[in-house]
Design an enzyme around this catalytic site. Structure first.
Site, short mmCIF file in Angstrom:
data_model
loop_
_atom_site.label_atom_id
_atom_site.label_comp_id
_atom_site.label_asym_id
_atom_site.label_seq_id
_atom_site.Cartn_x
_atom_site.Cartn_y
_atom_site.Cartn_z
N GLU B 26 0.96 -1.22 0.01
CA GLU B 26 0.00 -0.07 0.03
C GLU B 26 0.88 1.10 0.22
O GLU B 26 2.06 1.45 0.32
CB GLU B 26 -0.85 0.15 1.17
CG GLU B 26 -1.83 1.15 1.32
CD GLU B 26 -2.68 1.00 2.53
OE1 GLU B 26 -2.93 -0.06 3.29
OE2 GLU B 26 -3.90 1.95 2.57
N ASN B 173 -12.38 -1.20 -0.97
CA ASN B 173 -11.62 -1.86 -0.05
C ASN B 173 -12.34 -1.32 1.59
O ASN B 173 -12.83 -0.27 1.61
CB ASN B 173 -10.35 -1.42 0.12
CG ASN B 173 -9.43 -1.73 1.50
OD1 ASN B 173 -9.20 -2.69 1.76
ND2 ASN B 173 -9.18 -0.49 2.23
N GLU B 174 -12.43 -2.20 2.46
CA GLU B 174 -12.94 -1.79 3.75
C GLU B 174 -14.05 -0.94 3.57
O GLU B 174 -14.01 0.32 4.44
CB GLU B 174 -11.70 -1.27 4.58
CG GLU B 174 -10.90 -2.35 4.89
CD GLU B 174 -9.77 -2.15 6.07
OE1 GLU B 174 -10.04 -1.16 6.52
OE2 GLU B 174 -8.85 -3.10 6.37
N GLU B 297 -6.24 -8.89 3.75
CA GLU B 297 -5.29 -8.29 4.71
C GLU B 297 -5.26 -9.29 6.03
O GLU B 297 -6.13 -9.49 6.57
CB GLU B 297 -5.92 -6.88 5.17
CG GLU B 297 -5.62 -5.63 3.95
CD GLU B 297 -6.08 -4.45 4.40
OE1 GLU B 297 -5.87 -3.94 5.67
OE2 GLU B 297 -6.50 -3.73 3.40
#
Lengths: 85, 487
Positions: B26, B173-174, B297
């Site tokens: 990231e 994402n998330e 993750e």
């Protein structure tokens, strides 16, 4: 589990960099003199690798912390910029 | 203590997808910048801006798949900022992660170059949280379309004539957190909309990945599977191993107690329950297991190293991290019917990293060595191991490769006592004749590698393996990750 980005902001909100540096230095014993420290910091302040006036981009350290440690050198690639002091 | 185990050679399970050993990079702290990308003008030896030492280390690890650009960063990333001549790219401060200046010098072209150089499949994570359908559609077009179109022409103008091959694409994402604080019902609808425009161009076939739950949010999985199963190839799961009681007290990466060691292992082993329960929900909507569970993750998360910028998430990596990596990969191997990919967080300088850098120096972490030792399981067939143990401190997975060789990964996470391990071999057509092994261990629980002493924790040959009458026995010291090869 909450969002990690928000949690980090929360961590930072009430804590200054100087407080973090002071807290961590309290555990250290191998320190350079105050004069030596200031000379190192002067070099850091003029270094293109200093981020946000606090952080060395090559090691991620707050320079106010790393510059105080006698066993640490400057991590600038290929050139220890603290060597002269 | 004694541990007896039985391995049935014909007790085959699912193929262990090589992507279970995947990684995540990231734009965070010094993962991309300094860790991977130093720029072509750097004093650090590099290949088109990517540092050679890290490149070589990652190449040797045979990373199967690499996820990028986030993480939380993905849902604030606008890909057009990261293409074209570098001097003209937008500069901004990455407020999420420690006030780093994001100059966008590492963008789409640089990521695909990195993947090509290390031999990894790219996994691009698109922006749902703050992006648009058009932006996502155009990114896929830019990367994969070989015909004449505005985006394909733009790519050519930027020096890449031929389209890239891209399989893995994450739609958000998330999104329950940093990716928009959405409810699963809302995200499920957005997912259905966004994924519609993630097109297959030419022969490129996109594998669509939906944002899944955080930890034990089983309701999220239920809703996503109920509302969007026909539109997805995979659903993600995130789980971090945090020994401390809170985010403010996660615990030190190096200075920890035996209780913290045990708590860390316990929370790493919790992955077993998470994978099992989310899989059970998925089974209800997808009994044929067409939709994969991707743990994109995972890893340890401790307090940052003293004196470092907290937003950089820089932590050291001890033999404890090696055990977390070992047991977690074992869990994924044992659930390889549903878990098809996993991406440890993160590749360089962030959380449970493979390598750490400081200026022009680099070291390999204990976690790196576990991934290196475990390479033998990639694309092998999982084999169930039946345990009859007095010792609860061992965790095992096994596989058989195409040559008929069997590998066992044994993690001994006890702190004090060695384990006498005896393995009974059953159902082998041709009786094996030898067993060899590699071990990663340490004589104290906080042993780690430093730039001054980079080889304190490294693998060595496992001595003292006895092989007789279809039994293998060996004494395994505490705090060890072992890979046995039987053939």
């Amino acid at each position: 589990m909450a969002c990690k980005g928000c949690l980090l902001e929360e961590d930072w909100r009430n804590t200054s960099v100087q407080t973090l540096v002071d807290e961590q230095l309290a555990y250290e014993t191998e320190l350079v003199s105050e004069e030596h420290y200031k000379q190192r910091l002067t070099i850091c302040e003029q270094c293109p690798s200093l981020l946000s006036n606090t952080t060395c981009k090559h090691c991620g350290c707050f320079v106010g912390f790393r510059a105080k440690l006698s066993y640490k050198s400057c991590p600038y690639p290929g050139e220890d910029r603290w060597k002269a002091v | 203590m004694n541990t007896k185990a039985i391995i049935h050679f014909d007790g085959e399970g699912a193929l262990i997808n090589r992507n279970i050993h995947g990684h995540f990079a990231e734009h965070l702290g010094r993962c991309i910048y300094e860790g991977i990308w130093v720029g072509e003008d750097s004093e650090i030896p590099n290949n088109k801006g990517i540092r050679n030492d890290v490149l070589q280390a990652l190449k040797e690890l045979e990373i199967p798949v690499l996820r990028w650009p986030g993480g939380c960063f993905a849902d604030e990333y606008h890909w057009k900022d990261g293409i074209g001549p570098r001097e003209g790219r937008k500069r901004m401060v990455n407020t999420h992660w420690g006030g780093v200046v994001e100059n966008n010098h590492f963008g789409t072209h640089e990521f695909f170059l990195l993947c090509e150089l290390i031999g990894a499949e790219p996994y691009v994570n698109g922006n749902v949280g703050s992006g648009t359908v058009q932006e996502m559609q155009e990114w896929v077009e830019y990367i994969t379309f070989d015909g004449e179109s505005p985006m394909a022409d733009l790519r050519r103008k930027n020096g890449q004539d031929k389209s890239w091959s891209l399989t893995y694409f994450g739609v958000g994402n998330e999104n329950w957190g940093c990716g928009g604080n959405m409810r699963p019902e809302y995200y499920a609808d957005l997912y259905r909309q966004f994924q519609t425009y993630v097109r297959n161009y030419g022969e490129n076939n996109i594998y669509k990945i939906a944002c899944g739950p955080n930890g034990d949010n089983y309701y999220w999985t239920e809703v996503l599977m109920r509302e969007a199963t026909p539109f997805m190839d995979a659903l993600t799961l995130h789980h971090y191993t945090i020994p401390g009681p809170s985010w403010q007290e996660k615990g030190s990466a190096i200075n920890f107690t035996e209780d913290e060691w045990n708590k860390t292992i316990e929370r790493a082993l919790y992955m077993e329950e998470l994978v099992t329960k989310h899989s059970t929900i998925m089974d209800k909507y997808d009994p044929e297991k067409k939709v994969a569970l991707i743990v994109d993750e995972w890893g340890t998360w401790f307090d940052v190293e003293p004196g470092t910028n907290p937003g950089f998430l820089y932590q050291q990596n001890t033999i404890r991290d090696a055990l977390v990596a070992g047991v977690t990969l074992n869990i994924f191997h044992n659930h390889s019917d549903r878990v098809q990919m996993a991406n440890i967080a993160q590749t360089v300088n962030v959380l449970q990293a493979m390598v750490l850098t400081e200026g022009d120096q680099m070291l390999l972490t204990p976690t790196y060595h576990v991934f290196d030792m475990y390479k033998v399981h990639k694309d092998a067939v999982s084999i169930q191991v039946q345990e009859n143990s007095e010792n609860q401190d061992l965790h095992i997975s096994a596989s058989k490769n195409q040559k008929g060789e069997v590998h066992l990964s044994i993690c001994h996470y006890g702190i004090k006592e060695a384990a006498d391990f005896e393995l009974e071999l059953r159902g082998w057509q041709n009786a094996p004749t030898q067993a060899t092994g590699t071990i990663l261990t340490a004589d104290s629980m906080n042993k780690h590698n430093t730039f001054e002493n980079p080889e304190v924790v490294k693998p060595s040959t496992l001595e003292g393996i006895n092989f007789s009458e279809e039994k293998v026995s060996v004494t395994i010291p505490p705090m060890s990750v072992v890979v046995l090869k039987i053939n």
